[in-house]
Scaffold this motif. Structure first.
Motif, PDB file in Angstrom:
ATOM      1  N   LYS A  37       0.547  -1.230   0.063  1.00  0.00           N
ATOM      2  CA  LYS A  37       0.026  -0.060   0.257  1.00  0.00           C
ATOM      3  C   LYS A  37       0.588   1.136  -0.285  1.00  0.00           C
ATOM      4  CE  LYS A  37      -4.162  -1.999   2.632  1.00  0.00           C
ATOM      5  NZ  LYS A  37      -4.880  -1.699   3.387  1.00  0.00           N
ATOM      6  N   ASP A  38       1.962   1.119   0.969  1.00  0.00           N
ATOM      7  CA  ASP A  38       2.603   2.499   1.179  1.00  0.00           C
ATOM      8  C   ASP A  38       3.959   2.922   0.353  1.00  0.00           C
ATOM      9  OD1 ASP A  38       1.143   2.657   2.953  1.00  0.00           O
ATOM     10  OD2 ASP A  38       1.607   2.526   4.720  1.00  0.00           O
ATOM     11  N   PHE A  39       4.746   1.296   0.170  1.00  0.00           N
ATOM     12  CA  PHE A  39       5.729   1.396  -0.863  1.00  0.00           C
ATOM     13  C   PHE A  39       6.108   1.305  -2.416  1.00  0.00           C
ATOM     14  CE2 PHE A  39       6.319   1.653   3.896  1.00  0.00           C
ATOM     15  CZ  PHE A  39       6.712   2.425   4.055  1.00  0.00           C
ATOM     16  N   GLU A  40       7.357   1.629  -2.580  1.00  0.00           N
ATOM     17  CA  GLU A  40       7.332   1.385  -4.036  1.00  0.00           C
ATOM     18  C   GLU A  40       8.948   0.735  -4.064  1.00  0.00           C
ATOM     19  OE1 GLU A  40       7.695   2.272  -8.503  1.00  0.00           O
ATOM     20  OE2 GLU A  40       7.174   3.700  -7.361  1.00  0.00           O
ATOM     21  N   ILE A  41       9.461  -0.377  -4.449  1.00  0.00           N
ATOM     22  CA  ILE A  41      10.298  -1.523  -4.204  1.00  0.00           C
ATOM     23  C   ILE A  41      11.624  -0.484  -5.780  1.00  0.00           C
ATOM     24  CG2 ILE A  41      12.390  -2.807  -4.222  1.00  0.00           C
ATOM     25  CD1 ILE A  41       9.632  -4.604  -2.496  1.00  0.00           C
ATOM     26  N   ILE A  42      12.182   0.105  -5.139  1.00  0.00           N
ATOM     27  CA  ILE A  42      13.301   0.327  -5.998  1.00  0.00           C
ATOM     28  C   ILE A  42      14.557  -0.416  -6.398  1.00  0.00           C
ATOM     29  CG2 ILE A  42      14.870   2.499  -7.050  1.00  0.00           C
ATOM     30  CD1 ILE A  42      13.285   3.819  -5.541  1.00  0.00           C
ATOM     31  N   ALA A  43      15.055  -0.335  -5.370  1.00  0.00           N
ATOM     32  CA  ALA A  43      16.113  -1.644  -5.612  1.00  0.00           C
ATOM     33  C   ALA A  43      16.514  -2.287  -4.692  1.00  0.00           C
ATOM     34  CB  ALA A  43      17.270  -1.000  -6.654  1.00  0.00           C
ATOM     35  N   SER A  44      17.662  -3.316  -5.224  1.00  0.00           N
ATOM     36  CA  SER A  44      17.951  -3.999  -3.304  1.00  0.00           C
ATOM     37  C   SER A  44      19.127  -3.024  -3.299  1.00  0.00           C
ATOM     38  CB  SER A  44      18.245  -5.278  -4.295  1.00  0.00           C
ATOM     39  OG  SER A  44      18.981  -5.799  -2.324  1.00  0.00           O
ATOM     40  N   ILE A  45      19.463  -3.043  -2.131  1.00  0.00           N
ATOM     41  CA  ILE A  45      21.241  -1.839  -1.365  1.00  0.00           C
ATOM     42  C   ILE A  45      22.103  -3.455  -1.415  1.00  0.00           C
ATOM     43  CG2 ILE A  45      21.646  -0.136   0.028  1.00  0.00           C
ATOM     44  CD1 ILE A  45      19.087   0.641   0.558  1.00  0.00           C
ATOM     45  N   ALA A  46      21.521  -4.375  -0.362  1.00  0.00           N
ATOM     46  CA  ALA A  46      22.334  -5.546   0.283  1.00  0.00           C
ATOM     47  C   ALA A  46      21.836  -6.489   0.756  1.00  0.00           C
ATOM     48  CB  ALA A  46      23.111  -4.568   1.366  1.00  0.00           C
ATOM     49  N   LYS A  47      22.017  -7.510   1.369  1.00  0.00           N
ATOM     50  CA  LYS A  47      22.285  -8.738   1.517  1.00  0.00           C
ATOM     51  C   LYS A  47      22.951  -8.426   3.014  1.00  0.00           C
ATOM     52  CE  LYS A  47      20.091 -11.191  -2.668  1.00  0.00           C
ATOM     53  NZ  LYS A  47      20.665 -12.218  -2.669  1.00  0.00           N
ATOM     54  N   GLY A  48      22.067  -9.302   4.245  1.00  0.00           N
ATOM     55  CA  GLY A  48      22.534  -9.733   5.114  1.00  0.00           C
ATOM     56  C   GLY A  48      22.907 -11.077   5.856  1.00  0.00           C
ATOM     57  N   ALA A  49      22.777 -11.224   7.607  1.00  0.00           N
ATOM     58  CA  ALA A  49      22.087 -12.202   7.428  1.00  0.00           C
ATOM     59  C   ALA A  49      20.849 -12.744   7.446  1.00  0.00           C
ATOM     60  CB  ALA A  49      23.094 -12.798   8.920  1.00  0.00           C
ATOM     61  N   PHE A  50      19.970 -12.192   7.576  1.00  0.00           N
ATOM     62  CA  PHE A  50      18.867 -12.610   7.894  1.00  0.00           C
ATOM     63  C   PHE A  50      17.763 -12.044   7.341  1.00  0.00           C
ATOM     64  CE2 PHE A  50      20.385 -12.570  12.791  1.00  0.00           C
ATOM     65  CZ  PHE A  50      20.288 -13.908  12.851  1.00  0.00           C
ATOM     66  N   GLY A  51      18.094 -10.947   5.794  1.00  0.00           N
ATOM     67  CA  GLY A  51      17.665 -10.589   4.891  1.00  0.00           C
ATOM     68  C   GLY A  51      18.523  -9.572   4.251  1.00  0.00           C
ATOM     69  N   GLU A  52      17.729  -9.089   3.751  1.00  0.00           N
ATOM     70  CA  GLU A  52      18.204  -7.991   2.613  1.00  0.00           C
ATOM     71  C   GLU A  52      17.378  -7.055   3.365  1.00  0.00           C
ATOM     72  OE1 GLU A  52      16.717  -8.044  -1.891  1.00  0.00           O
ATOM     73  OE2 GLU A  52      15.403  -8.614  -1.158  1.00  0.00           O
ATOM     74  N   VAL A  53      18.217  -5.465   2.957  1.00  0.00           N
ATOM     75  CA  VAL A  53      17.864  -3.820   2.795  1.00  0.00           C
ATOM     76  C   VAL A  53      17.007  -3.640   1.794  1.00  0.00           C
ATOM     77  CG1 VAL A  53      18.680  -1.626   3.573  1.00  0.00           C
ATOM     78  CG2 VAL A  53      19.853  -3.710   4.205  1.00  0.00           C
ATOM     79  N   LEU A  54      16.253  -2.678   1.143  1.00  0.00           N
ATOM     80  CA  LEU A  54      15.726  -2.742   0.077  1.00  0.00           C
ATOM     81  C   LEU A  54      15.726  -0.741  -0.106  1.00  0.00           C
ATOM     82  CD1 LEU A  54      12.593  -5.003  -0.714  1.00  0.00           C
ATOM     83  CD2 LEU A  54      15.323  -4.959  -1.788  1.00  0.00           C
TER      84      LEU A  54
END
Length: 437
Positions: free
Chosen positions: A106-123
């Motif tokens: 509803k609120d966010f539009e994903i632009i790109a993937s920034i990085a990946k960590g131990a438990f997931g990723e940062v978008l």
């Protein structure tokens, strides 16, 4: 005589409770004797109906307000309880991660993937209602539970919520959970990691290091006064905004630790780890100042000081130990003693530090003192060093000093032919884009 007195009182109350309506007498439902005889702690409605409407509507057990506050403040399991039953995989992350559904769609539009960590990723995402960019950290519950890191993730959320309002600390805008994932929304920091700046220029000018070090020290001092030890200070966890001011991120290894208290947990990054941490001795907030000394040495020289434990030294020791087990002759023992390398003291500065100014070398020596009680370990002590003679820390806290301008002047002095577009920390080539971990 006493019994007759009580009987007269009861009769008098009974008379007052009897009234006439349409020629019929009835007993008041809220007479004094009736109420006194039903002091059961229920609400007034329960006197007539036999069942409390309030208690029936409450889905949890009735407890006093004081008992509820004490249990929720001191017991994290009690704090995770909700009014209505929820799944265990959702309740274990409460109350730090509220339950919300379909917020991303509803609120966010994903632009790109920034990085990946131990438990997931940062978008990198765009909030449609504000048309503003944010960093969205997505964590998978299954991995967190399998790694037994539920307490660590909740502790990180609590600490970041408590200290995220500081000017040099990246705070979380919001957080929530769904059935399978945890979501943390933070301010998007466009300047990238401090590590990328160090890798690009190798050695940073002392004027720039003076500002960056002061901003990091102000943030660390604030954490310590708030009762938090950071324990993972390194350039990868320091981001730069559009004006190259620092933003401290990633509180995954942080811990609540009051001033003067000690802990013994072995955690952190080896090259930045203080000697007392490596030796499993009880340590306090001074361990963060050792890490700050390692970071400062790397900014000024482009090299690391001698770490508390070197992997090559460990391998040499293991090799010598295995050799002594196979041959215990006196001759071989003397040969091994002669071949044992003489290791420099932990915190010893690299040879390139001889080119630094005397105040800069003196500062590094005080930060990299192996004895925690002798080590420079407070913002006040840092302000009194010769390196910061005549420096105004109030201007640092107000962001009146621009690291970006200092960097641009340094680039123009060293490389006059560099274009203006390259004199911006936003245009530095990074292996990974800005991230909030």
């Amino acid at each position: 005589m006493g019994n007759s007195h009580h009987k007269s009182v009861e009769n008098r109350n009974q008379k007052h409770s009897v009234h006439a309506r349409d020629g019929q007498a009835y007993t008041s439902q809220f007479s004094l004797s009736h109420f006194v005889g039903n002091l059961s702690g229920r609400s007034f409605a329960s006197v007539t109906s036999g069942q409390s409407v309030y208690s029936a509507s409450r889905p949890w057990s009735r407890v006093s307000r004081r008992r509820w506050n004490d249990s929720t403040l001191k017991n994290p399991l009690e704090a995770s309880k909700t009014a209505w039953p929820v799944a265990h995989k959702e309740s274990i992350f409460l109350p730090e991660f509220p339950i919300t559904t379909d917020l991303i769609q509803k609120d966010f539009e994903i632009i790109a993937s920034i990085a990946k960590g131990a438990f997931g990723e940062v978008l990198k995402v765009n909030k449609l209602s504000e048309n503003k960019e944010y960093a969205l950290k997505v964590l998978h519950k299954a991995q967190i539970v399998s790694e037994n890191a539920v307490r660590q993730v909740k502790e990180e959320a609590r600490i970041q919520a408590a200290v995220g309002h500081h000017i040099f600390i990246a705070g979380a805008v919001s957080r929530w959970q769904t059935k399978k994932r945890l979501y943390i929304v933070s301010e998007y920091i466009p300047g990238g990691e401090l590590l990328a700046l160090i890798d690009k220029y190798s050695k940073l000018p002392e004027e720039l290091v003076k500002i960056l070090l002061a901003e990091i020290a102000v943030a660390i001092d604030f954490l310590h006064n708030a009762g938090v030890i950071y324990r993972d200070l390194k350039p990868e966890n320091i981001l730069l905004d559009s004006d190259c001011h620092v933003q401290l991120v990633d509180f995954g290894l942080s811990k609540w630790l009051s001033v003067g208290a000690r802990t013994t947990t072995l955690c952190g990054t080896l090259k930045y780890m203080a000697p007392e941490v490596m030796q499993r001795d009880p340590y306090g907030h001074s361990a963060d100042w050792w890490s700050l000394g390692v970071l400062t040495c790397r900014m000024l020289t482009g090299e690391f000081p001698t770490p508390a434990v070197r992997m090559s030294a460990i391998r040499d020791e293991e090799r010598l130990t295995s050799a002594s087990l196979t041959d215990r002759s006196d001759t071989n023992d003397s040969v091994m003693q002669q071949s044992t390398p003489i290791l420099p003291k932990p915190g010893a500065l690299p040879d390139s530090a001889t080119k630094l100014s005397k105040p800069a070398r003196a500062l590094l020596i005080r930060l990299l003192e192996t004895e925690p009680k002798v080590r420079l370990r407070s913002l006040r002590q840092l302000q009194q060093t010769a390196f910061y003679l005549g420096f105004n820390f109030e201007h640092v806290k107000a962001k009146k000093l621009s690291p970006k301008r200092v960097l641009e002047n340094h680039i123009q002095t060293m490389r006059p032919a560099v274009s203006n577009e390259e004199n911006n920390c936003e245009f530095i080539e990074f292996d990974q884009e800005a991230m909030v971990l």
